[in-house]
Design a protein around this motif. Structure first.
Motif, mmCIF file in Angstrom:
data_model
loop_
_atom_site.group_PDB
_atom_site.id
_atom_site.type_symbol
_atom_site.label_atom_id
_atom_site.label_comp_id
_atom_site.label_asym_id
_atom_site.label_seq_id
_atom_site.Cartn_x
_atom_site.Cartn_y
_atom_site.Cartn_z
ATOM 1 N N SER A 58 0.704 -1.453 -0.261
ATOM 2 C CA SER A 58 -0.036 0.160 -0.011
ATOM 3 C C SER A 58 0.899 1.489 -0.515
ATOM 4 O O SER A 58 0.276 2.289 -0.753
ATOM 5 C CB SER A 58 -0.829 -0.326 1.057
ATOM 6 O OG SER A 58 -0.575 0.273 2.414
ATOM 7 N N TRP A 61 1.179 1.813 -3.074
ATOM 8 C CA TRP A 61 0.365 2.514 -4.292
ATOM 9 C C TRP A 61 -0.380 4.152 -4.049
ATOM 10 O O TRP A 61 -0.730 3.987 -4.206
ATOM 11 C CB TRP A 61 -0.758 1.499 -3.862
ATOM 12 C CG TRP A 61 -0.727 -0.101 -4.358
ATOM 13 C CD1 TRP A 61 -0.865 -1.295 -4.246
ATOM 14 C CD2 TRP A 61 -1.629 0.266 -5.967
ATOM 15 N NE1 TRP A 61 -1.395 -1.810 -5.176
ATOM 16 C CE2 TRP A 61 -1.757 -1.300 -6.525
ATOM 17 C CE3 TRP A 61 -1.142 0.846 -7.160
ATOM 18 C CZ2 TRP A 61 -1.366 -1.838 -7.330
ATOM 19 C CZ3 TRP A 61 -1.244 0.207 -8.171
ATOM 20 C CH2 TRP A 61 -1.584 -1.128 -8.475
ATOM 21 N N SER A 86 -2.068 -10.439 -8.636
ATOM 22 C CA SER A 86 -1.578 -9.862 -7.100
ATOM 23 C C SER A 86 -1.931 -8.070 -7.105
ATOM 24 O O SER A 86 -2.901 -7.833 -6.411
ATOM 25 C CB SER A 86 -0.753 -10.593 -6.777
ATOM 26 O OG SER A 86 -0.411 -9.936 -5.382
ATOM 27 N N ARG A 89 -5.450 -7.082 -7.690
ATOM 28 C CA ARG A 89 -6.917 -7.591 -7.202
ATOM 29 C C ARG A 89 -6.379 -6.249 -6.202
ATOM 30 O O ARG A 89 -7.708 -5.294 -5.391
ATOM 31 C CB ARG A 89 -6.456 -8.416 -6.071
ATOM 32 C CG ARG A 89 -7.109 -9.388 -4.947
ATOM 33 C CD ARG A 89 -6.821 -10.337 -4.336
ATOM 34 N NE ARG A 89 -6.217 -11.805 -5.294
ATOM 35 C CZ ARG A 89 -5.063 -11.628 -4.913
ATOM 36 N NH1 ARG A 89 -4.383 -11.601 -4.013
ATOM 37 N NH2 ARG A 89 -4.460 -13.122 -5.860
ATOM 38 N N ILE A 90 -5.415 -5.830 -5.670
ATOM 39 C CA ILE A 90 -5.384 -4.720 -4.916
ATOM 40 C C ILE A 90 -6.126 -3.162 -6.028
ATOM 41 O O ILE A 90 -6.361 -2.579 -5.054
ATOM 42 C CB ILE A 90 -4.485 -4.279 -4.540
ATOM 43 C CG1 ILE A 90 -3.088 -5.868 -3.221
ATOM 44 C CG2 ILE A 90 -3.509 -3.741 -3.160
ATOM 45 C CD1 ILE A 90 -4.430 -6.243 -2.479
ATOM 46 N N ASP A 92 -7.880 -3.543 -7.457
ATOM 47 C CA ASP A 92 -9.920 -3.260 -8.551
ATOM 48 C C ASP A 92 -10.206 -2.909 -6.191
ATOM 49 O O ASP A 92 -11.353 -2.209 -5.992
ATOM 50 C CB ASP A 92 -10.511 -4.539 -7.913
ATOM 51 C CG ASP A 92 -9.986 -4.695 -9.605
ATOM 52 O OD1 ASP A 92 -9.907 -3.606 -10.832
ATOM 53 O OD2 ASP A 92 -9.675 -6.138 -9.756
ATOM 54 N N LEU A 93 -9.577 -3.567 -5.110
ATOM 55 C CA LEU A 93 -10.375 -3.748 -3.972
ATOM 56 C C LEU A 93 -9.801 -2.147 -3.710
ATOM 57 O O LEU A 93 -11.310 -1.602 -2.400
ATOM 58 C CB LEU A 93 -8.758 -5.034 -3.292
ATOM 59 C CG LEU A 93 -9.464 -4.253 -2.056
ATOM 60 C CD1 LEU A 93 -10.496 -5.413 -1.493
ATOM 61 C CD2 LEU A 93 -8.331 -5.636 -0.821
ATOM 62 N N ILE A 94 -9.002 -0.865 -4.259
ATOM 63 C CA ILE A 94 -9.467 -0.365 -3.356
ATOM 64 C C ILE A 94 -9.453 0.722 -4.100
ATOM 65 O O ILE A 94 -9.826 2.103 -3.713
ATOM 66 C CB ILE A 94 -7.381 0.041 -2.626
ATOM 67 C CG1 ILE A 94 -6.767 0.085 -3.697
ATOM 68 C CG2 ILE A 94 -7.637 -0.319 -1.251
ATOM 69 C CD1 ILE A 94 -5.038 0.461 -2.732
ATOM 70 N N GLY A 95 -9.516 -0.011 -5.000
ATOM 71 C CA GLY A 95 -10.659 1.394 -5.907
ATOM 72 C C GLY A 95 -9.664 2.571 -6.987
ATOM 73 O O GLY A 95 -9.712 3.589 -6.557
ATOM 74 N N ILE A 96 -8.681 1.762 -6.961
ATOM 75 C CA ILE A 96 -7.364 3.150 -7.598
ATOM 76 C C ILE A 96 -8.001 3.680 -9.474
ATOM 77 O O ILE A 96 -7.259 4.177 -10.186
ATOM 78 C CB ILE A 96 -5.528 2.428 -7.921
ATOM 79 C CG1 ILE A 96 -5.763 1.826 -7.089
ATOM 80 C CG2 ILE A 96 -4.973 3.654 -8.833
ATOM 81 C CD1 ILE A 96 -4.192 2.246 -5.963
ATOM 82 N N ALA A 98 -11.182 4.351 -9.958
ATOM 83 C CA ALA A 98 -10.802 6.150 -9.905
ATOM 84 C C ALA A 98 -10.529 7.532 -10.836
ATOM 85 O O ALA A 98 -10.805 8.002 -10.659
ATOM 86 C CB ALA A 98 -11.613 6.441 -8.683
ATOM 87 N N ILE A 99 -9.084 7.202 -10.376
ATOM 88 C CA ILE A 99 -8.090 7.977 -10.345
ATOM 89 C C ILE A 99 -6.996 7.464 -11.422
ATOM 90 O O ILE A 99 -6.611 8.016 -12.267
ATOM 91 C CB ILE A 99 -7.192 8.445 -9.311
ATOM 92 C CG1 ILE A 99 -5.938 9.358 -10.005
ATOM 93 C CG2 ILE A 99 -6.428 7.577 -8.700
ATOM 94 C CD1 ILE A 99 -6.258 10.975 -8.682
#
Lengths: 116, 138
Positions: A58, A61, A86, A89-90, A92-96, A98-99
Motif C-alpha cells: 500500500s 500504491w 495480485s 486484486r489490490i 480493484d479492492l481499493i478503487g485505484i 477512480a484516478i
C-alpha cells in the motif's frame, strides 16, 4: 537494490519500467527517480509498466496515487500497464481505477494515449 | 524468551528488527515456508500482502524495536502470528476512512488496514505483558 526504474521516451509518451519490489523501503527511491524523469523528459503522459514488478504494498500504491494527482493537476496523466493478478486484486479492492486507468500492456496504453 | 516461545508452539517463527529494509526478508521467510508446504501461489500472494502491510505499520507507527513473525499450516487454514512490543493497537477497533473517496481525491495512505481486513479470513488480537499479539487466519 529492491527496486530498479528505467525510462524510455516514445513519441509523446514516457514509459517507466519497474523491476523488483515497491514497498516502504523503496518508495523514497521511486519519488526521487520519478522527479528526475519528469525534469529530464518534460513528459506529460507516463505509462508505468509494472510487468516486472514482483511486489507492491500500500505504501507503493499511495506513492503512485500521489504522483498521479500531481501529474493530473499539471494537465498530464499516468497510466498503468502489465499488472499481475495480485496487483490487479489490490487495484480493484481499493478503487485505484477512480484516478488511474490500467491497460493489459504498454502497447495498449500507448494506443489510448496517442488517440488523445 | 519463554513467554514468546509459548505463543509459537508448532509455528515456524523468526525475529525481525523493525527496519524497512527487513520487509524483503519477511517476504522471503514466508515464501520459503509456504513453498515448502506447497501452498498455492494465489494464497501465498494474499498472505505476503497482509503480513507486509501489518509489518509496515509496526515499523512506521508502533515504536517497537522489532517483531516476531510465525507461521503454522493446519489442515484447513494457515495461521500467521505477529508479536510486537509497540503501542497498543487493535485493528478491529480502528475506524477505517472511506478509502475509495480518498483515492478519488488523489490522496494516498490509509490503504494498508483496508487490505489486511479484506484479505484475511479472521484476525484475533490480544494484548499481554505489553505485547500486541495478532493472529491472522487465511
Amino acid at each position: 537494490m529492491v527496486l530498479k526504474i528505467n525510462q524510455r521516451k516514445e513519441e509523446k509518451v514516457v514509459v517507466i519500467d519497474f523491476v523488483g519490489e515497491l514497498d516502504s523501503s523503496s518508495v523514497s527511491y521511486f519519488n526521487l527517480k520519478f522527479d528526475e524523469i519528469k525534469k529530464e523528459t518534460g513528459g506529460k503522459y507516463f505509462i508505468f509498466n509494472l510487468e516486472k514488478l514482483e511486489f507492491i504494498s500500500s505504501a507503493g500504491w499511495s506513492a503512485i496515487v500521489n504522483e498521479s494527482k500531481k501529474i493530473k493537476d499539471e494537465g498530464g496523466e499516468i497510466f498503468l500497464a502489465g499488472l499481475d493478478k495480485s496487483a490487479e486484486r489490490i487495484y480493484d479492492l481499493i478503487g485505484i481505477e477512480a484516478i488511474i486507468k490500467k491497460f493489459e500492456s504498454v502497447e495498449k496504453a500507448k494506443e489510448a494515449i496517442l488517440k488523445k | 524468551m519463554t513467554f514468546i516461545k509459548n505463543f509459537f508452539k508448532d509455528y515456524f517463527h523468526k525475529y525481525f528488527s523493525a527496519k524497512k529494509e527487513n520487509l524483503k526478508k519477511v517476504r522471503g521467510f514466508l515464501q520459503k515456508i509456504l513453498n515448502e508446504k506447497k501452498v498455492n501461489n494465489k494464497k501465498i500472494s494474499v498472505i505476503k500482502m497482509c503480513v507486509i502491510e501489518h509489518c509496515e505499520n509496526i515499523i512506521r507507527h508502533s515504536g517497537a524495536d522489532g517483531f516476531y513473525t510465525g507461521i503454522k499450516i493446519d489442515h484447513s487454514c494457515i495461521l500467521v502470528k505477529i508479536i510486537d512490543k509497540g503501542k497498543k493497537f487493535n485493528i478491529k477497533e480502528y475506524k477505517l476512512p472511506d478509502i475509495k473517496n480518498r483515492i478519488k481525491n488523489g490522496q494516498g495512505g490509509k490503504m494498508g488496514l483496508h487490505i489486511i481486513l479484506a484479505l484475511s479470513k479472521k484476525i484475533v488480537y490480544k494484548r499481554e505483558k505489553g505485547y500486541n499479539i495478532n493472529t491472522f487466519v487465511f
